[in-house]
Design an enzyme around this catalytic site. Sequence first.
Site, PDB file in Angstrom:
ATOM      1  N   GLY A   1      41.075 -24.422 -35.134  1.00 52.43           N
ATOM      2  CA  GLY A   1      41.795 -23.141 -34.979  1.00 52.43           C
ATOM      3  C   GLY A   1      43.126 -22.974 -34.629  1.00 52.43           C
ATOM      4  N   TYR A   2      43.435 -23.825 -33.840  1.00 55.64           N
ATOM      5  CA  TYR A   2      44.920 -24.050 -33.096  1.00 55.64           C
ATOM      6  C   TYR A   2      45.839 -24.585 -34.154  1.00 55.64           C
ATOM      7  CZ  TYR A   2      48.272 -25.323 -29.718  1.00 55.64           C
ATOM      8  OH  TYR A   2      49.676 -25.493 -29.053  1.00 55.64           O
TER       9      TYR A   2
END
Length: 263
Positions: A166-167
Amino acid sequence: MESTDGTVRTSASRIAIVTGVGSGIGGIGRGIALDLLRQGYAVLAADRDAAVQDVVRDLARQAGGGADCLGYAGDLSRPDEARAMAEAALSRWGRIDVLVNNAGSGVIRPFLEHDEASLVATLERNLWTALWCCHAVLPAMVRQNHGRIVNIGADSLRTGIPGHAGYNAAKGGVVGLMVGLAREFAAYDITVNTVSPCVVNTERHRQALRDDSELARAFLQVVPKGRGVEIEEICDFVTFLARRENAFATGQDFSLNGGSAMP
């Protein structure tokens, strides 16, 4: 002292905005702001936390007499707040030479443990904040025919370390934004680059190693140098890219990774 147009006269040769100067990940933003102040820049230090005013006082004290530092508190993932930040700098000094997009933090967890809220927060804090800050300062840089934008990225884009999908989506978007802006605004002497650290050797990271954290050990396993990057090493690279003389490097994602990923 105010000039005839209402801006404040300053002895600083250049004006910089640094976002994310609060506690953040290891105090990278605070370190960059202090480094720029010590090099004679006037700095607007921004953070979403109202305690940024305390940070500004501390930065001015550490930088020594004559340091010209202004604080701004707001959620920079919102376009109105990003514009207000840029206007605060322009109202005070009349120009913006440098933007350092450091603000951001990620919810680091296995991808299937994310929910909508955690993914939206990760994208807002990293991608949307950088995008709207660029959108806010670029009109002034175009008018000046000069500007330097430096993003803080992430070497996890290349290494795929655990829990970062996600990051990485957010930071990968920042790199894509950088490439587009670098080409679009090159004719105005505006450069746009990214500095991407691997694990940062903060006290929190060192404590995690002392606690035998599996995630902290996984970070270091991909770094041939066997350590995290120091905040001072990140600051040095950012302030180099911010210089007026650094006019030719643009659209580049520079890895500070101790060899964790190589061409």
